[in-house]
Design a protein around this motif. Sequence first.
Motif, short mmCIF file in Angstrom:
data_model
loop_
_atom_site.label_atom_id
_atom_site.label_comp_id
_atom_site.label_asym_id
_atom_site.label_seq_id
_atom_site.Cartn_x
_atom_site.Cartn_y
_atom_site.Cartn_z
N UNK A 118 0.81 -1.23 0.00
CA UNK A 118 0.00 0.00 0.00
C UNK A 118 0.84 1.28 0.00
N UNK A 119 2.16 1.14 -0.06
CA UNK A 119 3.02 2.33 -0.04
C UNK A 119 2.85 3.20 -1.29
N UNK A 120 2.20 2.66 -2.34
CA UNK A 120 1.97 3.47 -3.54
C UNK A 120 1.11 4.69 -3.24
N UNK A 121 0.32 4.59 -2.17
CA UNK A 121 -0.55 5.72 -1.80
C UNK A 121 0.25 6.93 -1.34
N UNK A 122 1.50 6.68 -0.96
CA UNK A 122 2.38 7.79 -0.56
C UNK A 122 2.68 8.70 -1.75
N UNK A 123 2.50 8.19 -2.95
CA UNK A 123 2.76 8.99 -4.15
C UNK A 123 1.60 9.92 -4.50
N UNK A 418 -7.60 9.01 -11.39
CA UNK A 418 -8.77 9.76 -10.90
C UNK A 418 -9.28 9.20 -9.58
N UNK A 419 -9.31 7.89 -9.47
CA UNK A 419 -9.78 7.26 -8.23
C UNK A 419 -8.87 7.58 -7.05
N UNK A 420 -7.56 7.47 -7.28
CA UNK A 420 -6.60 7.75 -6.21
C UNK A 420 -6.72 9.19 -5.72
N UNK A 424 -8.28 10.80 -2.15
CA UNK A 424 -7.53 11.76 -1.35
C UNK A 424 -8.39 12.97 -1.00
N UNK A 425 -9.25 13.36 -1.95
CA UNK A 425 -10.17 14.48 -1.70
C UNK A 425 -11.11 14.12 -0.55
N UNK A 426 -11.58 12.83 -0.56
CA UNK A 426 -12.50 12.37 0.48
C UNK A 426 -11.79 12.12 1.80
N UNK A 427 -10.45 12.14 1.76
CA UNK A 427 -9.68 11.92 2.98
C UNK A 427 -9.49 10.47 3.31
N UNK A 428 -9.60 9.60 2.30
CA UNK A 428 -9.42 8.16 2.56
C UNK A 428 -7.95 7.78 2.54
#
Length: 428
Positions: A118-123, A418-420, A424-428
């Motif tokens: 899940x570290x890809x979310x750091x990008x 777009x989903x990622x 992030x906009x939703x704060x997930x």
Amino acid sequence: MVEANKIDSANSIIKAKIDSKILEEKKKKIAKEIAKKAKIQGFRPGKVPVKVVEKMYAEEIKRDAISEAVKEVLDEGIKQLGANEIIGEPQVIKFDEKEDGIDVEIKVFTKPEVNIDDSYKECVPDVTLPEVSEEEIEEELKKIAKQFAESKVVDKESLEKGDVAVIDFKGYIDSKPMENGSAESYPLEIGSGSFIEGFEEQLIGMKVGESKKIKVKFPENYGAKEIAGKEAEFDVTLQEIQEKVPAEINDDLAKKYMNDENATLETLKNYIKDSILQRKKAETFAPLKEQILECLVEKYNFDLPENIVDQEVDVIIGNEAAKLTPAEIKELQENPEKLKEFREKFVDEAKNRVKLTFIIDVIAKKENVSVNDEELTQILYYEALMQGQNPTEYIKQVQEQGLIPVLKMNLIQEKLLNKLLEDKVKGE
């Protein structure tokens, strides 16, 4: 004897010596099979002597025997490697025929091992969406009102830019009437640019009932070749002046614009607000998407199939070649060293593109992002319409060019990014 070794996790080499005895056995077997089916004059079907077949079909038999032997080497090598997913065509890099057999080396390419947690979310950077102001909504409403404007006769002293001039006109070239060059009570919005350059400007200042000669020159690239580049003269009479009056901003306007009898002004405002928000979101997301992609390429490293990288280099070179002059292309064709240097310039870019494709594929599966055939067809249909092409023919052309997998991957990438960012906009 077959020997298979991994160069790395995505590239392997299979080596083998195909014994001449094995080849001879295969040739005899193939010859017997041909003899059963061959129709040769002077022999009954199925009764052709093997020796005759071996002589008549020598080259074909040898080719088929070698092909069968190489396939067996390849199958055994892949089995030894334990490779599940072979990517692209294997490449024979050595084929040395000797008296005692053939030395062969084959490169095979496999799907790389891409381990992504899940570290890809750091990008994915933080996202702040701009708000939509009431002023922006009102501005859009005014534009819509202008779209549904109605022309009304006005009592004005003279014609101005933005007015609608109702004119009678007759056109002449070389003092002869122009074909389809006249009209009566023609409504022309001054400043619309719908007539030849210079025509509308010369009407400004005319009074109702006034007649005037207008001189213009048709452009050199004008559609009708018989009058392209020629000077023309028009006799113009201004019959009346009209002004475009914007429609009232109310529920009726909403019904017309949205083509919905149940629409209200509030419905239209909400629609406009959402449209502006989507536009702003796209503008906000665009640079962030590039940022995410760059981060992912830097973050993950793994072995890449050499054949896929080579293919991507070919694609880049094909695009770059279109920018070169014929002289530059000729120089590359005649100078292998320069061609090699030119090719090497794009290797890193190709590697990053290929790497990103595998990364996106893995993350898309983790995020349950996919593109089905229906979605792809809809997008291609829309693209065809935008380009003024027949959608069925356009889709067929894309399929024949083998572009479907590339387009599908591009769409998956866009949906994923777009989903990622949405998350992030939703704060997930």
